[in-house]
Design a protein around this motif. Sequence first.
Motif, PDB file in Angstrom:
ATOM      1  N   UNK A 269      -8.991   8.059  -0.993  1.00 26.88           N
ATOM      2  CA  UNK A 269      -7.881   9.138  -0.835  1.00 26.88           C
ATOM      3  C   UNK A 269      -6.552   8.655  -0.911  1.00 26.88           C
ATOM      4  N   UNK A 270      -6.222   7.573  -0.687  1.00 32.09           N
ATOM      5  CA  UNK A 270      -4.874   6.953  -0.739  1.00 32.09           C
ATOM      6  C   UNK A 270      -4.580   6.854  -2.202  1.00 32.09           C
ATOM      7  N   UNK A 271      -5.506   6.367  -2.877  1.00 36.15           N
ATOM      8  CA  UNK A 271      -5.157   5.940  -4.318  1.00 36.15           C
ATOM      9  C   UNK A 271      -5.029   7.459  -4.987  1.00 36.15           C
ATOM     10  N   UNK A 272      -5.963   8.463  -4.526  1.00 35.02           N
ATOM     11  CA  UNK A 272      -5.653   9.528  -5.134  1.00 35.02           C
ATOM     12  C   UNK A 272      -4.567  10.531  -5.184  1.00 35.02           C
ATOM     13  N   UNK A 273      -4.056  10.266  -3.873  1.00 31.07           N
ATOM     14  CA  UNK A 273      -2.815  10.704  -3.547  1.00 31.07           C
ATOM     15  C   UNK A 273      -1.556  10.372  -4.243  1.00 31.07           C
ATOM     16  N   UNK A 274      -1.745   8.843  -4.535  1.00 32.77           N
ATOM     17  CA  UNK A 274      -0.539   8.482  -5.628  1.00 32.77           C
ATOM     18  C   UNK A 274      -1.077   8.266  -7.044  1.00 32.77           C
ATOM     19  N   UNK A 275      -1.923   8.919  -7.442  1.00 33.22           N
ATOM     20  CA  UNK A 275      -2.527   9.192  -8.617  1.00 33.22           C
ATOM     21  C   UNK A 275      -2.700   7.921  -9.256  1.00 33.22           C
ATOM     22  N   UNK A 276      -3.598   6.884  -8.520  1.00 37.08           N
ATOM     23  CA  UNK A 276      -3.651   5.462  -8.831  1.00 37.08           C
ATOM     24  C   UNK A 276      -5.350   5.389  -8.916  1.00 37.08           C
ATOM     25  N   UNK A 277      -5.543   4.330  -9.495  1.00 35.80           N
ATOM     26  CA  UNK A 277      -7.026   4.020  -9.784  1.00 35.80           C
ATOM     27  C   UNK A 277      -7.311   3.020  -8.162  1.00 35.80           C
ATOM     28  N   UNK A 278      -8.320   3.322  -7.522  1.00 34.20           N
ATOM     29  CA  UNK A 278      -8.695   2.473  -6.331  1.00 34.20           C
ATOM     30  C   UNK A 278      -8.417   1.140  -6.788  1.00 34.20           C
ATOM     31  N   UNK A 279      -9.101   0.535  -7.760  1.00 36.82           N
ATOM     32  CA  UNK A 279      -8.933  -0.651  -8.117  1.00 36.82           C
ATOM     33  C   UNK A 279      -7.696  -1.157  -8.271  1.00 36.82           C
ATOM     34  N   UNK A 280      -6.801  -0.341  -8.600  1.00 36.38           N
ATOM     35  CA  UNK A 280      -5.380  -1.068  -8.680  1.00 36.38           C
ATOM     36  C   UNK A 280      -4.813  -1.138  -7.101  1.00 36.38           C
ATOM     37  N   UNK A 281      -5.254  -0.157  -6.355  1.00 34.50           N
ATOM     38  CA  UNK A 281      -4.670  -0.531  -4.674  1.00 34.50           C
ATOM     39  C   UNK A 281      -5.367  -1.767  -4.411  1.00 34.50           C
ATOM     40  N   UNK A 282      -6.693  -2.228  -4.595  1.00 32.80           N
ATOM     41  CA  UNK A 282      -7.165  -3.215  -4.203  1.00 32.80           C
ATOM     42  C   UNK A 282      -6.415  -4.542  -4.808  1.00 32.80           C
ATOM     43  N   UNK A 283      -5.958  -4.626  -5.952  1.00 37.74           N
ATOM     44  CA  UNK A 283      -5.430  -5.511  -6.543  1.00 37.74           C
ATOM     45  C   UNK A 283      -3.892  -5.574  -6.031  1.00 37.74           C
ATOM     46  N   UNK A 284      -3.210  -4.511  -5.641  1.00 36.24           N
ATOM     47  CA  UNK A 284      -1.899  -4.777  -4.785  1.00 36.24           C
ATOM     48  C   UNK A 284      -2.119  -5.254  -3.570  1.00 36.24           C
ATOM     49  N   UNK A 285      -3.235  -4.998  -2.866  1.00 39.11           N
ATOM     50  CA  UNK A 285      -3.574  -5.415  -1.516  1.00 39.11           C
ATOM     51  C   UNK A 285      -3.689  -7.130  -1.467  1.00 39.11           C
ATOM     52  N   UNK A 286      -4.283  -7.632  -2.764  1.00 39.13           N
ATOM     53  CA  UNK A 286      -4.614  -9.077  -2.974  1.00 39.13           C
ATOM     54  C   UNK A 286      -3.178  -9.619  -3.035  1.00 39.13           C
ATOM     55  N   UNK A 287      -2.515  -9.030  -4.012  1.00 43.17           N
ATOM     56  CA  UNK A 287      -1.263  -9.599  -4.362  1.00 43.17           C
ATOM     57  C   UNK A 287      -0.078  -9.713  -3.221  1.00 43.17           C
ATOM     58  N   UNK A 288      -0.282  -8.469  -2.425  1.00 43.77           N
ATOM     59  CA  UNK A 288       0.698  -8.817  -1.294  1.00 43.77           C
ATOM     60  C   UNK A 288       0.087  -9.486  -0.194  1.00 43.77           C
ATOM     61  N   UNK A 289      -1.061 -10.108  -0.290  1.00 44.43           N
ATOM     62  CA  UNK A 289      -1.712 -11.005   0.654  1.00 44.43           C
ATOM     63  C   UNK A 289      -1.858 -10.090   1.874  1.00 44.43           C
ATOM     64  N   UNK A 290      -2.464  -9.108   2.124  1.00 48.31           N
ATOM     65  CA  UNK A 290      -2.528  -8.283   3.223  1.00 48.31           C
ATOM     66  C   UNK A 290      -4.019  -8.373   3.603  1.00 48.31           C
TER      67      UNK A 290
END
Length: 125
Positions: free
Chosen positions: A40-61
């Motif tokens: 849902x968060x990914x859709x809200x920002x017109x993102x692919x969910x995989x991109x959001x997971x990648x950002x989470x890894x990159x930001x080490x959260x």
Amino acid sequence: MSDGKDDGGAAPGRRRRSWTLDEKRRVVDESLAEGASIAEVARRYDLNANQLFTWRRQLAVEPAGLSDLAPILPVTITPETAAEYSGPAPTCQMEIVLSEGDRIIVWADVEAAALTRVLKALSRR
């Protein structure tokens, strides 16, 4: 005619969005909120969910609750020779020694779900 900007292979007529670090952090923080859905968060920002997971890894959260688990400790496997072993015939079992000195011995037929519950209970002490 090209405008000189790299579209990263995006579809014709569609430009690739560039996200600032602050924008990425805001979207990642929203995805970590209690009860949030990655999709849902990914859709809200017109993102692919995989991109959001990648950002989470990159930001080490870490998602909520992962930091509450017991730390992973190093494991040492030492072979036993017949001369060193004087006990009964070996069985398929595993001994887990926790950092506080607690020992857990499980046999091959232990259910993974049951062992997980025991380890989680011990880590909360």
